[in-house]
Design an enzyme around this catalytic site. Structure first.
Site, PDB file in Angstrom:
ATOM      1  CB  THR A  78      40.866  37.834  41.946  1.00  0.00           C
ATOM      2  OG1 THR A  78      41.802  37.676  43.007  1.00  0.00           O
ATOM      3  CG2 THR A  78      41.217  36.878  40.809  1.00  0.00           C
ATOM      4  CG  HIS A  79      44.304  42.433  41.283  1.00  0.00           C
ATOM      5  ND1 HIS A  79      44.746  43.261  40.271  1.00  0.00           N
ATOM      6  CD2 HIS A  79      43.088  42.925  41.657  1.00  0.00           C
ATOM      7  CE1 HIS A  79      43.856  44.209  40.050  1.00  0.00           C
ATOM      8  NE2 HIS A  79      42.834  44.021  40.872  1.00  0.00           N
TER       9      HIS A  79
END
Length: 223
Positions: free
Chosen positions: A94-95
């Site tokens: 994820t970011h």
């Protein structure tokens, strides 16, 4: 033309080597491997199947669970008798949506050539995924990092699952939403307590005829 032939030969040799290396690594286990399988730091139970071009990194697959072709499981714990369809992605990272920039150069010291981060990572890029017993994940679904999927749940094909899925729920869509329960509340409670997946192979052979009818199953084993 010669380069194409050489490239194909090298690809074949690599697939052949990887297959036999994994077979040697997991010798003594009833693990069926397709071609082009990639494994890193994994553990398996009994009677697992990995079809062609599957990738499992830092993942565990318990008894009788299988992964269909072209699926990727990263940091995923999968319990018994679960069915992972083709082209499924689990735990791919994820970011930080709340940061000014989403790019890992600002928080990771490992994933890019250039980093502006300090000497340690400042954002957790990946969280483990948990898949319970007797779960079915349909083709081309994506399971986000940190998601917990309960026993007996179903994820419809082409879904994006970003939140936990309760036991015996059927979910689908992007993002995945609740559709219905597989069984009534009393039957779900019974199955969660009975945990048939923990019984031995002899017991499963002996009682397999009850598995086609939830009413028959519950009535018989409630005695």
């Amino acid at each position: 033309m010669f380069k194409d032939i050489l490239r194909d030969d090298l690809r074949f040799a690599k697939d052949y080597w990887e297959k036999w290396r994994h077979r040697w690594q997991f010798r003594g286990q009833s693990l069926k491997l397709g071609k082009g399988v990639s494994l890193r730091r994994c553990r398996f139970g009994r009677c697992n199947t990995l079809q062609d071009h599957t990738t499992l990194w830092e993942s565990n697959l318990d008894d009788f669970s299988y992964v269909a072709h072209h699926s990727t499981l990263l940091r995923t714990q999968c319990q018994k008798f679960s069915c992972i369809g083709p082209h499924v992605l689990c735990g791919t990272g994820t970011h930080p949506l709340h940061w000014v920039s989403l790019h890992p150069a600002f928080y990771s010291t490992q994933t890019t050539q250039t980093t502006f981060a300090q000497k340690k990572d400042t954002f957790t890029e990946s969280k483990p995924v948990f898949i319970g017993n007797d779960v079915w994940i349909g083709a081309q679904s994506i399971i986000a990092d940190g998601v917990h999927i309960g026993n007996g749940a179903v994820v419809a094909a082409n879904s994006f699952v970003s939140s936990d899925v309760p036991a015996y729920a059927i979910v689908g869509g992007t993002p995945a939403k609740f559709i219905r329960w597989r069984f009534g509340a009393a039957h779900i409670e019974f199955l969660e307590q009975f945990c048939w997946w923990n019984y031995n192979i002899e017991w499963l052979h002996q009682h397999q005829s009850y598995f086609s009818d939830i009413e028959k199953f519950v009535a018989h084993f409630s005695k």
